[in-house]
Write a protein that holds these residues in place. Structure first.
Motif, PDB file in Angstrom:
ATOM      1  N   SER A  44       0.805  -1.229   0.000  1.00  0.00           N
ATOM      2  CA  SER A  44       0.000   0.000   0.000  1.00  0.00           C
ATOM      3  C   SER A  44       0.829   1.264   0.000  1.00  0.00           C
ATOM      4  O   SER A  44       0.404   2.276   0.514  1.00  0.00           O
ATOM      5  N   LEU A  55       8.638   2.954  15.302  1.00  0.00           N
ATOM      6  CA  LEU A  55       7.405   2.525  15.956  1.00  0.00           C
ATOM      7  C   LEU A  55       7.626   2.278  17.434  1.00  0.00           C
ATOM      8  O   LEU A  55       8.618   1.662  17.822  1.00  0.00           O
ATOM      9  N   GLU A  58       2.718  -0.120  18.097  1.00  0.00           N
ATOM     10  CA  GLU A  58       2.222   0.149  16.748  1.00  0.00           C
ATOM     11  C   GLU A  58       2.047   1.639  16.508  1.00  0.00           C
ATOM     12  O   GLU A  58       1.504   2.042  15.481  1.00  0.00           O
ATOM     13  N   ASP A 147      -6.765  -0.056   0.504  1.00  0.00           N
ATOM     14  CA  ASP A 147      -5.812   0.075   1.604  1.00  0.00           C
ATOM     15  C   ASP A 147      -6.485  -0.175   2.934  1.00  0.00           C
ATOM     16  O   ASP A 147      -5.859  -0.650   3.881  1.00  0.00           O
ATOM     17  N   LEU A 148      -7.757   0.189   3.025  1.00  0.00           N
ATOM     18  CA  LEU A 148      -8.495  -0.105   4.249  1.00  0.00           C
ATOM     19  C   LEU A 148      -9.269  -1.407   4.101  1.00  0.00           C
ATOM     20  O   LEU A 148     -10.187  -1.680   4.858  1.00  0.00           O
ATOM     21  N   ALA A 149      -8.892  -2.183   3.086  1.00  0.00           N
ATOM     22  CA  ALA A 149      -9.382  -3.549   2.887  1.00  0.00           C
ATOM     23  C   ALA A 149     -10.830  -3.634   2.443  1.00  0.00           C
ATOM     24  O   ALA A 149     -11.450  -4.679   2.583  1.00  0.00           O
ATOM     25  N   TRP A 222     -15.665   2.109   8.154  1.00  0.00           N
ATOM     26  CA  TRP A 222     -15.011   3.124   7.330  1.00  0.00           C
ATOM     27  C   TRP A 222     -14.924   4.443   8.089  1.00  0.00           C
ATOM     28  O   TRP A 222     -13.881   5.108   8.073  1.00  0.00           O
ATOM     29  N   ARG A 224     -14.865   4.874  11.325  1.00  0.00           N
ATOM     30  CA  ARG A 224     -13.868   4.756  12.389  1.00  0.00           C
ATOM     31  C   ARG A 224     -12.458   4.832  11.844  1.00  0.00           C
ATOM     32  O   ARG A 224     -11.547   5.319  12.518  1.00  0.00           O
ATOM     33  N   ARG A 225     -12.261   4.290  10.657  1.00  0.00           N
ATOM     34  CA  ARG A 225     -10.921   4.256  10.117  1.00  0.00           C
ATOM     35  C   ARG A 225     -10.498   5.585   9.518  1.00  0.00           C
ATOM     36  O   ARG A 225      -9.313   5.802   9.276  1.00  0.00           O
ATOM     37  N   ILE A 229      -8.461  10.965  11.532  1.00  0.00           N
ATOM     38  CA  ILE A 229      -7.169  10.359  11.220  1.00  0.00           C
ATOM     39  C   ILE A 229      -6.404  11.299  10.289  1.00  0.00           C
ATOM     40  O   ILE A 229      -6.978  11.865   9.368  1.00  0.00           O
ATOM     41  N   PHE A 397      -1.434   5.181  14.263  1.00  0.00           N
ATOM     42  CA  PHE A 397      -1.031   3.785  14.162  1.00  0.00           C
ATOM     43  C   PHE A 397      -0.527   3.469  12.759  1.00  0.00           C
ATOM     44  O   PHE A 397      -0.766   4.225  11.812  1.00  0.00           O
ATOM     45  N   VAL A 398       0.130   2.329  12.647  1.00  0.00           N
ATOM     46  CA  VAL A 398       0.613   1.907  11.320  1.00  0.00           C
ATOM     47  C   VAL A 398      -0.553   1.793  10.347  1.00  0.00           C
ATOM     48  O   VAL A 398      -0.455   2.181   9.187  1.00  0.00           O
ATOM     49  N   ALA A 399      -1.661   1.259  10.849  1.00  0.00           N
ATOM     50  CA  ALA A 399      -2.825   1.089   9.981  1.00  0.00           C
ATOM     51  C   ALA A 399      -3.330   2.440   9.479  1.00  0.00           C
ATOM     52  O   ALA A 399      -3.824   2.546   8.359  1.00  0.00           O
ATOM     53  N   ASP A 400      -3.169   3.496  10.313  1.00  0.00           N
ATOM     54  CA  ASP A 400      -3.601   4.822   9.876  1.00  0.00           C
ATOM     55  C   ASP A 400      -2.673   5.384   8.815  1.00  0.00           C
ATOM     56  O   ASP A 400      -3.090   6.123   7.920  1.00  0.00           O
ATOM     57  N   VAL A 402      -1.375   3.882   6.449  1.00  0.00           N
ATOM     58  CA  VAL A 402      -1.856   3.396   5.165  1.00  0.00           C
ATOM     59  C   VAL A 402      -3.033   4.238   4.679  1.00  0.00           C
ATOM     60  O   VAL A 402      -3.113   4.618   3.501  1.00  0.00           O
TER      61      VAL A 402
ATOM     62  N   GLN B 243      -2.445  -4.911   3.632  1.00  0.00           N
ATOM     63  CA  GLN B 243      -2.096  -3.544   3.273  1.00  0.00           C
ATOM     64  C   GLN B 243      -1.202  -2.895   4.310  1.00  0.00           C
ATOM     65  O   GLN B 243      -0.552  -1.905   4.026  1.00  0.00           O
ATOM     66  N   GLU B 244      -1.190  -3.414   5.528  1.00  0.00           N
ATOM     67  CA  GLU B 244      -0.360  -2.802   6.558  1.00  0.00           C
ATOM     68  C   GLU B 244       0.908  -3.611   6.792  1.00  0.00           C
ATOM     69  O   GLU B 244       2.004  -3.078   6.796  1.00  0.00           O
ATOM     70  N   PRO B 319     -14.622  -2.717   5.093  1.00  0.00           N
ATOM     71  CA  PRO B 319     -13.221  -2.417   5.378  1.00  0.00           C
ATOM     72  C   PRO B 319     -12.777  -3.136   6.647  1.00  0.00           C
ATOM     73  O   PRO B 319     -13.587  -3.751   7.331  1.00  0.00           O
ATOM     74  N   GLN B 325      -9.249  -0.325  17.700  1.00  0.00           N
ATOM     75  CA  GLN B 325     -10.710  -0.330  17.578  1.00  0.00           C
ATOM     76  C   GLN B 325     -11.264  -1.729  17.787  1.00  0.00           C
ATOM     77  O   GLN B 325     -12.338  -1.924  18.357  1.00  0.00           O
TER      78      GLN B 325
END
Lengths: 417, 370
Positions: A44, A55, A58, A147-149, A222, A224-225, A229, A397-400, A402, B243-244, B319, B325
């Protein structure tokens, strides 16, 4: 071949790694924190971006982008080509919206020459630039969701983009590297099938947009993600030089199409969607809004498409039509001169900004009186927008990270050039 | 029967069922790829293996395109180069895939596939399962599924890769938070059937209106959510978040060692669908199952496939959660709700036994329990 447990692989200390990285990032706690290298091969990072991330668990303490893996020397190569031939290189920068790059360069060349395209050519340029905004935003939306799957959105978006690429192929003979805009006008007039095809797109696309909205807009995961952010305030966004959807997501009303209209944009009625929070969700809403506005512009331009020639009547710049070559010696000479030497541009420099899907892409063009540009430089929106990523991602976070990369909508071809 | 005979029968039945489930796993992957493709306006794998039909005009016609795709995938995985990264902990690195896949198969031991049935003269009673009549079936399932996470955590830790370690850490945290809610969700059918034997729980739900899902929709929903989290299925697939973390815990695995992780995930999909079907959707029960007990296999298979389809559907539309979370969702939402549900259910049964409930509640109870 590396066998397991052998000592051929050496462990790098953090200092050595830093020296090798060349990003100059400050590592705050080499003992406790993990240093993660995201990319250049990472699902991504949208191409070949490399991010060095420090890091704590995370949580991102610090990060630095490392770019240049896709450097092709576009700007320098353009100096060795004639003004017309250098055009094809601009396609290769931001390969998701080649029309905008072409437009920025062509408008700069025309400015340098002191000519202006015919009304019909200008309207066609607007239609194609807006179609490319939609197709580029479709890729953005698809990859951002991926990217957020949210995997399906990606494939739906690419289905619609496929239709647009077919239109580009119909118009310019190429799906992506179109080079259809030429100094003084266009390569040729639109084919007859163009208008019905675009009208059909205008018909079915709003329903498809509603589908994407249904999948994402109010999806609790979605929200929340994306909400809260990667926040960047309006002041920060301006001082980091953000443009495009990334700037307007923070609520700054700046759109080159409104601020410095080009190619007849002042004749169209459209709004500039603005966000308020400056987070990933606002940027998402802004770009979705831009797609609706692009539809409006395309419809107006198609309804009011003027008749007339698409090229200016200046044989020193625009090659003669092939039909004249058979009976006019003058046409043959012009043709020969244009394709061997090109045209001479006056001395001086120009600067032309265009609103590309990613933001303000500007072309600085300097002529030295000869047929080749003395210097070309592009102000790439992806390059400038990427610079602010550390500012947005710290503490997230790492996920953010992305999600933030996705919301900045970068194209590495244009960053590295 | 002597204990020796019982053990021998369990070995034979277990062997057959394991083969069936491994094939079933392979076709679960095909189901996922095909169904996902249809949901996403794609075609899916359609080249490997098809039945050619006579041509009609110029149109070439094929039936069941892609039916051999799982075989092709398996062949590919077996013949792929399987390099071991430098500086891994070899024992743990090799052990981890097995630790993941073996519990996934073991869960199937206690699932009842049909009622009392005669197959080739052998009488299976009280119901058909690899290990029938285990009176702590549910405890067995909870214990075995928790072992599965060791495979993932150890695999991530042993790989000597930062992405894998992050994936492994996520896995352990996620399991701890969801195991609790899952345990409580599973206890509710146990309270209602007054038994931990999955066969008894199934026997309590002979008709569609007896299914526990109607009386305990919240518990069924929470069981489903926690089962998805247990499976690391989308939207809870944080530990392999492509993706992460690129692939998370299995990033350093290739070939069949990766294949085993893959197998574990899909077999757990099958077995957790089966458990959900048993606990809340009547297991092998269905019309005419008393007369023809063999229909039980079919009914349970259909319910499993529906469960799998729902999982795939969810994957196609949502997603992914973020790590924190997910924790919040598990601890602050699911756990309080299921604890409350648990207390209310318990209180209800106590009051029912004491006979102090209003008469219409009791008649409602008798309607549902038959």
């Amino acid at each position: 071949m590396i066998s397991a447990g052998s000592d051929t692989i050496q462990e790098l200390t953090v200092e050595e790694l830093r020296a090798k990285m060349g990003t100059g990032m400050e590592i705050q706690d080499p003992e406790e924190h993990m240093l993660l290298s995201m990319g250049p091969q990472h699902p991504s990072t949208h191409g070949v971006l490399r991010l060095l991330v420090e890091l704590d668990g995370e949580t991102i303490v610090n990060l630095a982008p490392d770019i240049g893996f896709l450097h092709t020397g576009v700007e320098k190569t353009m100096e060795s080509k004639t003004f017309t031939k250098a055009l094809v290189l601009t396609d290769r920068m931001d390969y998701l919206s080649p029309w905008s790059n072409n437009l920025a360069y062509i408008l700069a060349v025309e400015k340098l020459l002191g000519v202006e395209a015919t009304p019909r050519a200008q309207a066609i340029r607007v239609i194609l630039a807006e179609l490319s905004r939609i197709s580029s935003h479709l890729v953005w939306l698809g990859t951002h969701a991926l990217d957020l799957a949210a995997m399906s959105v990606f494939l739906y978006c690419f289905r619609e983009r496929e239709y647009l690429l077919d239109i580009y192929e119909m118009v310019g003979g190429q799906r992506m590297m179109v080079s259809y805009f030429r100094p003084g006008g266009l390569w040729r007039d639109l084919p007859d099938e163009f208008e019905p095809a675009v009208r059909h797109f205008l018909d079915f696309f709003p329903a498809r947009m509603a589908d994407y909205e249904a999948l994402l807009k109010n999806n609790p995961i979605w929200l929340r993600r994306t909400k809260g952010i990667g926040v960047i305030s309006a002041e920060d966004a301006v001082s980091w030089g953000l443009t495009g959807g990334s700037l307007r997501g923070s609520g700054v009303n700046y759109d080159v199409r409104k601020a410095k209209p080009y190619s007849g944009y002042e004749n169209y009625d459209f709004d500039v969607p603005l966000g308020q929070d400056g987070d990933v969700y606002s940027r998402y809403r802004v770009r979705i809004g831009e797609m609706w506005q692009s539809l409006r512009i395309i419809e107006q331009a198609l309804d009011n498409l003027p008749d007339g020639p698409v090229n200016i009547d200046n044989r020193k710049i625009v090659p003669p039509p092939r039909s004249e070559l058979g009976h006019s010696m003058e046409a043959v000479i012009h043709h020969f001169k244009l394709w061997t030497e090109g045209f001479d541009a006056p001395k001086g420099f120009v600067y032309q900004s265009v609103e590309s899907p990613r933001g303000e892409i500007s072309c600085y063009l300097r002529g030295d009186g000869g047929p080749k540009p003395a210097r070309v430089h592009f102000r790439g929106p992806s390059f400038v927008n990427l610079a602010s990523i550390a500012n947005m991602a710290k503490g997230q976070f790492v996920a953010d990270l992305v999600a933030i990369i996705g919301s900045l909508d970068i194209v590495l071809g244009e960053i590295d050039r | 029967m002597t204990p020796g005979q019982i053990a021998l029968r369990a070995v034979i039945v277990g062997f057959i069922m394991a083969l069936v489930v491994v094939t079933g796993f392979a076709y679960t992957t095909l189901l996922e790829r095909k169904l996902l493709a249809r949901l996403q306006a794609r075609v899916g794998p359609n080249r490997a293996g098809y039945i050619p039909l006579p041509q009609r005009g110029k149109q070439e016609r094929k039936l069941l395109g892609g039916i051999l795709q799982p075989a092709a995938d398996a062949v590919k995985l077996f013949f792929k180069e399987d390099p071991t990264p430098a500086k891994v902990d070899l024992i743990v690195y090799n052990l981890a895939p097995m630790l993941a896949v073996i519990p996934a198969i073991l869960i199937l031991a206690v699932i009842p596939w049909a009622g009392e049935i005669n197959i080739f003269g052998a009488k299976f009673s009280p119901y058909f399962a690899i290990a029938p009549g285990i009176n702590v079936g549910i405890v067995f399932i909870l214990a075995i599924t928790s072992i599965g996470v060791y495979g993932i955590v150890l695999g991530g830790w042993a790989s000597n890769s930062k992405y894998a370690v992050l994936g492994g850490i996520r896995a352990s945290a996620q399991m701890i938070s969801y195991e609790l809610a899952m345990g409580l969700a599973v206890l509710i059918p146990v309270m209602m059937a007054d038994s931990m034997d999955l066969g008894v729980i199934t026997a309590q739900q002979p008709h569609i209106w007896n299914w526990y899902v109607w009386r305990q929709p919240v518990a069924a929903l929470i069981f489903w959510i926690t089962a998805m989290a247990e499976l690391q299925r989308h939207p809870f697939d944080l530990l392999e978040a492509e993706q992460e973390l690129s692939a998370g815990f299995n990033v350093e695995y290739a070939g069949m060692r990766f294949g085993m992780f893959f197998m574990a995930e899909y077999m757990k999909m099958v077995s957790l669908s089966a458990i959900a079907a048993v606990l809340f959707f009547g297991g092998y029960q269905g019309p005419f199952v008393e007369q023809f007990p063999a229909l039980g296999f079919l009914y349970l298979a259909i319910k499993i496939i529906i469960g799998l389809a729902v999982m795939i559907w969810i994957r196609a539309s949502w997603p992914r959660f973020r790590y924190d979370q997910l924790m919040q969702f598990g601890w602050k939402r699911l756990l309080p709700i299921i604890v409350l549900n648990f207390i209310i259910t318990g209180a209800y049964f106590v009051l029912l036994d004491a006979g102090v409930l209003p008469s219409f509640v009791e008649s409602l109870h008798h309607f549902f329990t038959g």
